[in-house]
Motif scaffolding. Structure first.
Motif, mmCIF file in Angstrom:
data_model
loop_
_atom_site.group_PDB
_atom_site.id
_atom_site.type_symbol
_atom_site.label_atom_id
_atom_site.label_comp_id
_atom_site.label_asym_id
_atom_site.label_seq_id
_atom_site.Cartn_x
_atom_site.Cartn_y
_atom_site.Cartn_z
ATOM 1 N N ALA A 1 2.201 2.609 2.991
ATOM 2 C CA ALA A 1 1.323 3.705 2.578
ATOM 3 C C ALA A 1 0.976 4.607 3.762
ATOM 4 C CB ALA A 1 0.052 3.144 1.947
ATOM 5 N N ASN A 2 0.987 5.912 3.529
ATOM 6 C CA ASN A 2 0.598 6.872 4.557
ATOM 7 C C ASN A 2 -0.908 6.836 4.782
ATOM 8 O OD1 ASN A 2 3.257 7.681 4.681
ATOM 9 N ND2 ASN A 2 2.972 9.424 3.315
ATOM 10 N N LEU A 3 -1.331 7.370 5.921
ATOM 11 C CA LEU A 3 -2.767 7.507 6.188
ATOM 12 C C LEU A 3 -3.314 8.709 5.429
ATOM 13 C CD1 LEU A 3 -3.052 6.776 10.025
ATOM 14 C CD2 LEU A 3 -3.584 5.261 8.114
ATOM 15 N N SER A 4 -4.476 8.524 4.805
ATOM 16 C CA SER A 4 -5.097 9.620 4.039
ATOM 17 C C SER A 4 -5.841 10.591 4.945
ATOM 18 C CB SER A 4 -6.043 9.048 2.986
ATOM 19 O OG SER A 4 -7.045 8.240 3.594
ATOM 20 N N SER A 5 -6.071 10.199 6.187
ATOM 21 C CA SER A 5 -6.719 11.078 7.161
ATOM 22 C C SER A 5 -6.081 10.827 8.524
ATOM 23 C CB SER A 5 -8.226 10.808 7.217
ATOM 24 O OG SER A 5 -8.489 9.451 7.538
#
Length: 501
Positions: free
Chosen positions: A280-284
C-alpha cells in the motif's frame, strides 16, 4: 489482455526448447523426463474428456508476498484407451505471471518431475493450457495421484490502496473456490492459508451436508468445501482480504554475475537488483521524525528496513552500493558455520517505492570447482541466492551470467530450477582487459521465480585446454617484453641538438 502480452508469455515458456534444438551440445537437463517445449494444436483447442478428478484438494497459500498453489488430485482414465496427456488450464493473465510449475507422482517420491509443455494454438481465447505428460500412459479405469505445484507473482492488491505509515496493511486476492479444471471433479475442497488470523473479509458460500456455510475458519486457515460433483470448467469466484503487515518485496530484475578465475583460485559474485515495494502507498508524505520515534519500541511495520543474505561459508570481501555510491549501513558475519550479509537501505521503503542496489563478494574456488579424472572441470553454484526474508521474495526476471576462463569450451549445464521458469539460455563471449578472444560466458534467463528456489544447484561442466591456460601469461609476457624493447629502442635515439663549431 493484449495479444502481444499473451504471445510473450507463451513464447517465454517455449523459447528454451528452441534454444535446446539449436544448441543441443550446450544444455542437458538434470531430469530427463521433465521440461517444456512447444506442442502444436489446431486453430482452436478443446481438451478431450478422457479423465475425471476423483478426489481433489486445492491448497492456496497466501502466507508470503506471492501465491503458492498446490493441487493434489487423484485422476482416473474414463476412456476406453490409455492416455498420457493431462491438461491444466490457466487464464491469460495467470500464464504471464506463472512460475515454478512442477508435477510429481504423490505416491512415488523418488520419481522426478513430469514433462510439462504449453499447448500452442492459433486462436487466443480467455484460457491457455499446459499439457502434463504422464511417464506411463494411464490404462482405462486406472488411477494416479498427481501433486501439482506452481507460483503466481504480482497477485495481490492492497486494500485500501493508501494508508498512513503507522497503519496496518491489508491485501486482497481473488480466485475460485472450485479448482479450475477441464475435467469433471467428483469431490474437492479448497484450503486457503494466511500468515495471520486477522482475516476481516471473505466471500461466504452456502454449505452442504452438516455444514451450513462455507468457509470454515480454522485459525489462520479457511476451508471451502468439500464440494460434490462439479462439471468441467466450473468456477465460483471468491475474494479474501487479510492482514499482511510486512513488506511486499518484488524484484523486477536481478542480474547475477559469477566470474571464475583459475589463476586466482577465486569465484567472484555480483548481484544487481531492481527492487520495488508492491504494498500500500502512503496516504501522506513520509514523516522521518515520527519514524525515528517509533523505532524505540520497534513496532511491526509494512516498511522494508533491512534484508539478510545468507552466503556460502567462506565468503569474503562483501560490498554494498547503490546509485549514489557505497552504502555503509551493512554488517557481515563470517565464521566456520555461517556467512551472513545484512544490509539496510538508506531509507525505509514503503509501498510504491523503488530502490536499485548492488551487492558482491568473493569466495574460494575450491568451494565450487573441482577437476574431473578426464581433465575437465565441474562448477557447482546456486542458481539463485538473494535475500532470505520471512515475508518471501519474488523475482520477475533473473539473468544469470556465468563467466568462465578465456578459452573454456564444450560447456554443458544442468539445473534443479524448474524448466518452466527458464526462458532462454546460450553461450556468449564476454570481453574484458588482457583478453585476446574473450571469455566464455554462459547466460541463462529465468522468469517468475521465488525464494523457494534459493540454493537450487546450477552445475556447469567445461573443458579448459592447456593452450588456453597458458594464453594469458603468454600475452602478458609478450606485451611486457614489447614495452621493454620499445623503451630500449627509444633510449638509443639521440634527441640532443648539436651546434656546428
Amino acid at each position: 489482455m493484449k495479444t502481444s502480452a499473451v504471445f510473450s508469455a507463451v513464447l517465454s515458456l517455449l523459447s528454451l526448447a528452441s534454444t535446446g534444438s539449436a544448441h543441443g551440445h550446450h544444455h542437458h537437463n538434470k531430469h530427463s523426463d521433465s521440461g517444456t517445449s512447444s506442442a502444436s494444436a489446431p486453430a482452436t483447442f478443446t481438451p478431450p474428456q478422457v479423465f475425471k478428478n476423483v478426489n481433489l484438494v486445492h491448497i492456496v497459500s497466501l502466507e508470503k508476498n506471492y501465491v503458492k498453489e498446490s493441487i493434489n488430485v487423484v485422476i482416473e482414465n474414463i476412456d476406453k484407451e490409455a492416455h498420457s496427456d493431462y491438461i491444466l488450464p490457466f487464464t491469460n493473465d495467470q500464464l504471464s505471471r506463472l512460475g515454478g510449475l512442477e508435477v510429481r507422482d504423490r505416491k512415488n517420491a523418488e520419481s522426478g518431475p513430469f514433462f510439462v509443455e504449453p499447448v500452442e494454438f492459433e486462436s487466443f481465447g480467455p484460457n491457455q493450457y499446459v499439457r502434463i505428460q504422464l511417464p506411463t500412459p494411464l490404462a482405462p479405469g486406472a488411477q494416479q495421484t498427481l501433486g501439482i505445484t506452481y507460483y503466481l507473482l504480482s497477485a495481490y492488491k492492497p486494500l485500501p490502496a493508501s494508508i498512513k505509515q503507522e497503519d496496518q496493511q491489508f491485501l486482497s486476492y481473488s480466485f475460485s473456490a472450485y479448482c479450475p479444471s477441464v475435467y469433471a471433479t467428483s469431490k474437492q475442497k479448497t484450503e486457503v492459508k494466511f500468515a495471520s488470523t486477522n482475516i476481516p473479509d471473505y466471500t461466504k458460500l452456502s454449505g452442504s451436508g452438516d455444514v451450513k456455510e462455507f468457509p470454515q475458519k480454522q485459525g489462520s486457515k479457511l476451508v471451502y468445501g468439500p464440494f460434490d460433483e462439479k462439471p468441467a470448467g466450473a468456477l465460483e469466484p471468491i475474494q479474501v482480504r487479510f492482514e499482511f503487515n510486512k513488506p511486499v518485496i518484488h524484484f523486477s530484475r536481478l542480474e547475477r554475475d559469477i566470474e571464475v578465475s583459475h589463476w586466482g583460485g577465486n569465484v567472484a559474485f555480483e548481484e544487481r537488483y531492481d527492487l520495488e515495494h508492491r504494498g500500500a502507498n502512503l496516504s501522506s508524505l513520509f514523516n522521518r521524525v515520527k519514524w525515528q520515534q517509533s523505532q524505540y519500541y520497534n513496532p511491526v511495520t509494512h516498511a522494508l528496513k533491512e534484508m539478510k543474505f545468507p552466503l556460502r561459508v567462506g565468503s569474503a570481501d562483501p560490498y554494498y552500493t547503490d546509485v549514489i555510491g557505497n552504502v555503509s549501513t551493512s554488517r557481515f558475519r563470517s565464521n566456520k558455520r555461517e556467512a551472513l550479509l545484512e544490509i539496510k537501505p538508506r531509507y525505509p521503503l514503503f509501498g510504491g517505492w523503488k530502490y536499485p542496489f548492488t551487492i558482491g563478494w568473493n569466495s574460494d574456488a575450491k568451494n565450487f570447482l573441482r577437476k574431473t579424472a578426464t581433465g575437465g572441470f565441474v562448477l557447482n553454484v546456486p542458481f539463485l541466492e538473494g535475500p532470505k526474508q520471512p515475508e518471501g521474495v519474488e523475482y520477475e526476471q533473473v539473468v544469470v551470467r556465468l563467466i568462465l576462463p578465456e578459452g573454456a569450451e564444450n560447456v554443458k549445464w544442468t539445473t534443479a530450477v524448474p524448466k518452466s521458469s527458464i526462458s532462454d539460455a546460450g553461450v556468449q563471449i564476454h570481453k574484458t582487459y588482457l583478453d585476446t578472444i574473450g571469455r566464455t560466458a554462459l547466460v541463462i534467463k529465468g522468469r517468475n521465480l521465488v525464494d523457494d528456489f534459493r540454493d537450487r544447484d546450477l552445475t556447469v561442466t567445461y573443458d579448459y585446454p592447456m593452450s588456453a591456460v597458458l594464453r594469458k601469461p603468454l600475452v602478458v609476457f609478450s606485451s611486457s617484453m614489447a614495452v621493454f624493447v620499445s623503451l630500449w629502442l627509444l633510449s638509443l635515439i639521440n634527441l640532443k641538438f648539436t651546434t656546428k663549431k
